[in-house]
Design a protein around this motif. Structure first.
Motif, PDB file in Angstrom:
ATOM      1  N   UNK A  30     -35.396 -72.471 -35.028  1.00 27.19           N
ATOM      2  CA  UNK A  30     -34.086 -72.429 -34.387  1.00 27.19           C
ATOM      3  C   UNK A  30     -33.006 -72.083 -35.407  1.00 27.19           C
ATOM      4  N   UNK A  31     -32.034 -71.306 -34.959  1.00 22.77           N
ATOM      5  CA  UNK A  31     -30.904 -70.985 -35.813  1.00 22.77           C
ATOM      6  C   UNK A  31     -29.935 -72.164 -35.807  1.00 22.77           C
ATOM      7  N   UNK A  32     -29.115 -72.316 -36.847  1.00 21.97           N
ATOM      8  CA  UNK A  32     -28.133 -73.410 -36.863  1.00 21.97           C
ATOM      9  C   UNK A  32     -27.224 -73.339 -35.639  1.00 21.97           C
ATOM     10  N   UNK A  33     -26.908 -74.515 -35.076  1.00 18.32           N
ATOM     11  CA  UNK A  33     -26.139 -74.530 -33.839  1.00 18.32           C
ATOM     12  C   UNK A  33     -24.737 -73.982 -34.041  1.00 18.32           C
ATOM     13  N   UNK A  34     -24.228 -74.002 -35.268  1.00 20.34           N
ATOM     14  CA  UNK A  34     -22.901 -73.453 -35.504  1.00 20.34           C
ATOM     15  C   UNK A  34     -22.888 -71.945 -35.274  1.00 20.34           C
ATOM     16  N   UNK A  35     -24.080 -71.323 -35.304  1.00 20.74           N
ATOM     17  CA  UNK A  35     -24.192 -69.886 -35.055  1.00 20.74           C
ATOM     18  C   UNK A  35     -24.461 -69.588 -33.584  1.00 20.74           C
ATOM     19  N   UNK A  36     -24.349 -70.619 -32.742  1.00 21.65           N
ATOM     20  CA  UNK A  36     -24.547 -70.446 -31.306  1.00 21.65           C
ATOM     21  C   UNK A  36     -23.337 -71.027 -30.569  1.00 21.65           C
ATOM     22  N   UNK A  37     -22.171 -70.402 -30.721  1.00 24.50           N
ATOM     23  CA  UNK A  37     -20.940 -70.958 -30.140  1.00 24.50           C
ATOM     24  C   UNK A  37     -20.950 -70.933 -28.619  1.00 24.50           C
ATOM     25  N   UNK A  38     -20.298 -71.959 -28.029  1.00 26.18           N
ATOM     26  CA  UNK A  38     -20.211 -72.076 -26.569  1.00 26.18           C
ATOM     27  C   UNK A  38     -18.768 -72.216 -26.106  1.00 26.18           C
ATOM     28  N   UNK A  39     -17.836 -71.723 -26.892  1.00 27.58           N
ATOM     29  CA  UNK A  39     -16.429 -71.804 -26.517  1.00 27.58           C
ATOM     30  C   UNK A  39     -15.625 -70.780 -27.285  1.00 27.58           C
ATOM     31  N   UNK A  40     -14.386 -70.512 -26.875  1.00 24.52           N
ATOM     32  CA  UNK A  40     -13.571 -69.483 -27.529  1.00 24.52           C
ATOM     33  C   UNK A  40     -13.255 -69.781 -28.987  1.00 24.52           C
ATOM     34  N   UNK A  41     -13.009 -71.046 -29.324  1.00 28.46           N
ATOM     35  CA  UNK A  41     -12.713 -71.401 -30.708  1.00 28.46           C
ATOM     36  C   UNK A  41     -13.957 -71.206 -31.580  1.00 28.46           C
ATOM     37  N   UNK A  42     -15.091 -71.709 -31.104  1.00 23.03           N
ATOM     38  CA  UNK A  42     -16.339 -71.530 -31.836  1.00 23.03           C
ATOM     39  C   UNK A  42     -16.696 -70.063 -32.012  1.00 23.03           C
ATOM     40  N   UNK A  43     -16.416 -69.238 -30.993  1.00 20.95           N
ATOM     41  CA  UNK A  43     -16.718 -67.818 -31.069  1.00 20.95           C
ATOM     42  C   UNK A  43     -15.857 -67.125 -32.128  1.00 20.95           C
ATOM     43  N   UNK A  44     -14.587 -67.463 -32.192  1.00 22.18           N
ATOM     44  CA  UNK A  44     -13.721 -66.868 -33.208  1.00 22.18           C
ATOM     45  C   UNK A  44     -14.139 -67.291 -34.611  1.00 22.18           C
ATOM     46  N   UNK A  45     -14.549 -68.543 -34.754  1.00 23.65           N
ATOM     47  CA  UNK A  45     -15.022 -68.998 -36.054  1.00 23.65           C
ATOM     48  C   UNK A  45     -16.324 -68.294 -36.430  1.00 23.65           C
ATOM     49  N   UNK A  46     -17.179 -68.039 -35.437  1.00 25.11           N
ATOM     50  CA  UNK A  46     -18.400 -67.288 -35.665  1.00 25.11           C
ATOM     51  C   UNK A  46     -18.076 -65.862 -36.115  1.00 25.11           C
ATOM     52  N   UNK A  47     -17.088 -65.243 -35.486  1.00 23.30           N
ATOM     53  CA  UNK A  47     -16.672 -63.899 -35.883  1.00 23.30           C
ATOM     54  C   UNK A  47     -16.210 -63.878 -37.337  1.00 23.30           C
ATOM     55  N   UNK A  48     -15.461 -64.895 -37.736  1.00 24.82           N
ATOM     56  CA  UNK A  48     -14.995 -64.972 -39.118  1.00 24.82           C
ATOM     57  C   UNK A  48     -16.164 -65.115 -40.085  1.00 24.82           C
ATOM     58  N   UNK A  49     -17.159 -65.926 -39.712  1.00 19.88           N
ATOM     59  CA  UNK A  49     -18.346 -66.086 -40.564  1.00 19.88           C
ATOM     60  C   UNK A  49     -19.074 -64.759 -40.728  1.00 19.88           C
ATOM     61  N   UNK A  50     -19.250 -64.023 -39.622  1.00 21.64           N
ATOM     62  CA  UNK A  50     -19.962 -62.738 -39.673  1.00 21.64           C
ATOM     63  C   UNK A  50     -19.195 -61.729 -40.515  1.00 21.64           C
ATOM     64  N   UNK A  51     -17.894 -61.613 -40.286  1.00 21.88           N
ATOM     65  CA  UNK A  51     -17.087 -60.653 -41.043  1.00 21.88           C
ATOM     66  C   UNK A  51     -17.113 -60.980 -42.534  1.00 21.88           C
ATOM     67  N   UNK A  52     -16.949 -62.252 -42.878  1.00 25.83           N
ATOM     68  CA  UNK A  52     -16.962 -62.659 -44.286  1.00 25.83           C
ATOM     69  C   UNK A  52     -18.313 -62.374 -44.925  1.00 25.83           C
ATOM     70  N   UNK A  53     -19.388 -62.653 -44.189  1.00 29.59           N
ATOM     71  CA  UNK A  53     -20.735 -62.414 -44.720  1.00 29.59           C
ATOM     72  C   UNK A  53     -20.984 -60.934 -44.965  1.00 29.59           C
ATOM     73  N   UNK A  54     -20.584 -60.090 -44.017  1.00 33.43           N
ATOM     74  CA  UNK A  54     -20.780 -58.646 -44.175  1.00 33.43           C
ATOM     75  C   UNK A  54     -19.979 -58.101 -45.352  1.00 33.43           C
ATOM     76  N   UNK A  55     -18.749 -58.575 -45.503  1.00 29.84           N
ATOM     77  CA  UNK A  55     -17.935 -58.122 -46.631  1.00 29.84           C
ATOM     78  C   UNK A  55     -18.552 -58.535 -47.964  1.00 29.84           C
ATOM     79  N   UNK A  56     -19.101 -59.727 -48.009  1.00 33.24           N
ATOM     80  CA  UNK A  56     -19.761 -60.186 -49.239  1.00 33.24           C
ATOM     81  C   UNK A  56     -21.029 -59.394 -49.513  1.00 33.24           C
TER      82      UNK A  56
END
Length: 339
Positions: A30-56
């Motif tokens: 299973x993937x970490x639950x923080x990577x499975x957002x179920x709300x708008x706030x969690x989704x935006x935070x997920x987007x930030x994680x993905x963007x930061x990871x790709x830039x790195x």
């Protein structure tokens, strides 16, 4: 000789494959639950994680590839054909690349982070509040349990919180114990709960489900048991749940709260009623205008001997009590705001 080299190469690749396989297996399926957002706030935070990871990765991947190429190309072997320049010390082109690209990425990452930080400010109302009336839930962290109060519905729960899907939830949070951190990973980031302060956190679930919630801060020997279930349901199911609690659960009295606040773990509980203004009393109970940790009013000073002196002291006491009441109101207004 060629077969021997092939055998060595096969063994190396096998070792690398086994290492990768062990890493995947040890990480779990299973993937970490923080990577499975179920709300708008969690989704935006997920987007930030993905963007930061790709830039790195724009920096990390080329560096790892170049490191492997350099080690392989310039390894010591008899038939080496790589150019050998022991006196080389500067290249404007290379300096521009390995300084310019990281600086550019850091600037982009900084702009993205600042933008998301302002957009995800915890006390900022959600966009959905323009269309849907939010529900308010007051949260108090205790040793070692969570107390949830619903001021609009008049009920309270312990280690369990329920709310309708697609409805903004305004969490008002404080602590009547050591500082802790309130966290529902799939709905949004954590926020601290502290004595004498009322923090605000706006979240929303965009689909029904049960989500894990926990305390994310060390607060004593049983801090690992400070977990709760956050359940999102339809509005009809939520209304039925509230009605059921009102009809079958006992009331939470002030003495009952004091007992609940004592250090210890707790199972899930529900209450059909709780003392009015309990959340505000918890927030302000440690302020200078209150009785040092008690819920009652300050004890007035004893009048001195003598009729005139006693009358004067009594009048002064009444004046002091009125002033204390004003201070309480000001303190309550100041503390229950966002800090």
């Amino acid at each position: 000789m060629r077969e021997l080299k092939k055998g060595n190469l096969f063994r190396r690749f096998s070792a690398v494959f086994m290492l990768v396989l062990m890493t995947v297996v040890s990480a779990g399926c299973k993937s970490p639950i923080v990577l499975d957002p179920k709300g708008p706030v969690g989704q935006q935070q997920m987007d930030l994680i993905v963007i930061s990871t790709l830039l790195c990765l724009v920096i990390i991947v080329p560096v790892l590839v170049i490191t492997f190429v350099i080690v392989w190309r310039y390894r010591d072997k008899p038939d080496r054909k790589a150019k050998y320049t022991p006196n080389w010390e500067h290249s404007t082109k290379l300096e521009t690349i390995w300084w310019g690209i990281p600086i550019l990425i850091i600037l982009v990452l900084g702009v993205v982070t600042v933008r998301y930080t302002h957009a995800l400010e915890p006390s900022k109302p959600l966009a959905a509040e323009k269309e849907v009336k939010p529900i308010t839930i007051q949260v108090t962290s205790l040793d070692w349990k969570w107390l949830f109060k619903y001021p609009e519905q008049g009920i309270a729960t312990v280690n369990y919180v329920q709310f309708p899907e697609d409805v903004p939830v305004r969490f008002e949070l404080t602590s009547d114990a050591p500082m802790n951190s309130f966290w529902i990973p799939q709905l949004g980031g954590q926020i601290y709960t502290m004595s004498g302060m009322a923090m605000k956190l706006n979240l929303m679930a965009d689909e029904p489900g049960e989500y894990m919630g926990s305390g994310a801060n060390f607060s004593g020997k049983d801090f690992g048991k400070m977990r709760f279930v956050a359940k999102a349901t339809t509005q009809a199911d939520f209304d039925s749940w509230v009605k059921e609690i009102k009809g079958s659960s006992p009331e939470l009295t002030l003495d009952g709260y004091k007992k609940l606040a004592e250090p210890g773990v707790s199972e899930v509980q529900s209450f059909s009623k709780f003392p009015e203004g309990l959340f505000e009393k918890i927030v302000t109970r440690y302020s200078p205008s209150h009785n040092h940790g008690g819920f009652g009013a300050p004890v007035p000073a004893k009048p001195s001997a003598g009729t005139e002196s006693g009358t004067s002291d009594k009048a002064a006491g009444n004046s002091s009590t009125e002033g204390s009441g004003a201070v309480k109101q000001e303190a309550s207004a100041a503390h229950t705001g966002h800090e």
